[in-house]
Design a protein around this motif. Structure first.
Motif, short mmCIF file in Angstrom:
data_model
loop_
_atom_site.label_atom_id
_atom_site.label_comp_id
_atom_site.label_asym_id
_atom_site.label_seq_id
_atom_site.Cartn_x
_atom_site.Cartn_y
_atom_site.Cartn_z
N TRP A 40 0.83 -1.22 0.00
CA TRP A 40 0.00 0.00 0.00
C TRP A 40 0.85 1.25 0.00
CZ3 TRP A 40 -4.91 -0.02 3.56
CH2 TRP A 40 -5.85 -0.92 3.05
N PHE A 41 1.90 1.25 0.81
CA PHE A 41 2.71 2.45 0.95
C PHE A 41 3.98 2.43 0.10
CE2 PHE A 41 0.17 2.51 4.85
CZ PHE A 41 -0.36 3.79 4.77
N TYR A 43 6.75 0.59 0.40
CA TYR A 43 7.99 0.50 1.16
C TYR A 43 8.55 -0.91 1.13
CZ TYR A 43 6.58 4.88 3.40
OH TYR A 43 6.21 6.16 3.65
N MET A 76 1.19 10.90 5.99
CA MET A 76 1.84 9.83 5.23
C MET A 76 1.62 10.02 3.73
SD MET A 76 3.50 8.13 7.40
CE MET A 76 4.06 6.82 6.34
N HIS A 77 0.39 10.39 3.35
CA HIS A 77 0.12 10.62 1.93
C HIS A 77 0.89 11.83 1.42
CE1 HIS A 77 -2.82 7.48 1.38
NE2 HIS A 77 -3.44 7.87 2.47
N ARG A 80 4.49 10.73 0.99
CA ARG A 80 4.59 9.84 -0.16
C ARG A 80 4.52 10.65 -1.46
NH1 ARG A 80 3.58 4.36 -1.80
NH2 ARG A 80 4.55 4.44 -3.84
#
Length: 85
Positions: A40-41, A43, A76-77, A80
């Motif tokens: 999802w992220f 990483y 976080m968004h 990113r």
């Protein structure tokens, strides 16, 4: 958090994760496999550990405070988006 502090999943939880392709969401919780979080992220496992370690260290020393999930996700968004631009 020590590995011994992490609870084992019940059979029902494991079945729900398998059926939900690694994600189970309730009204007030989300249960995800680590590989889903990483995907999802975007990483690697090392990136995630590096980003989470300061917070885990704070938990170990008792340096904790309330926080907002909405604010956290927005940050976080934002991070990113700045990393990919």
């Amino acid at each position: 958090m020590k590995k011994s502090d992490i609870p084992n999943l019940t059979e029902e939880q494991q079945h729900a994760l398998d059926e939900g392709e690694g994600v189970v969401q309730g009204a007030s919780f989300i249960l995800m496999r680590t590989d889903v979080v990483l995907d999802w992220f975007g990483y690697s496992e090392e990136d995630l550990r590096r980003r989470l370690q300061p917070g885990l260290d704070q938990i170990e020393t008792g340096d904790v405070a309330e926080w907002s999930l909405d604010d956290f996700l927005a940050e976080m968004h934002k991070q990113r988006a700045s990393e990919t631009s």
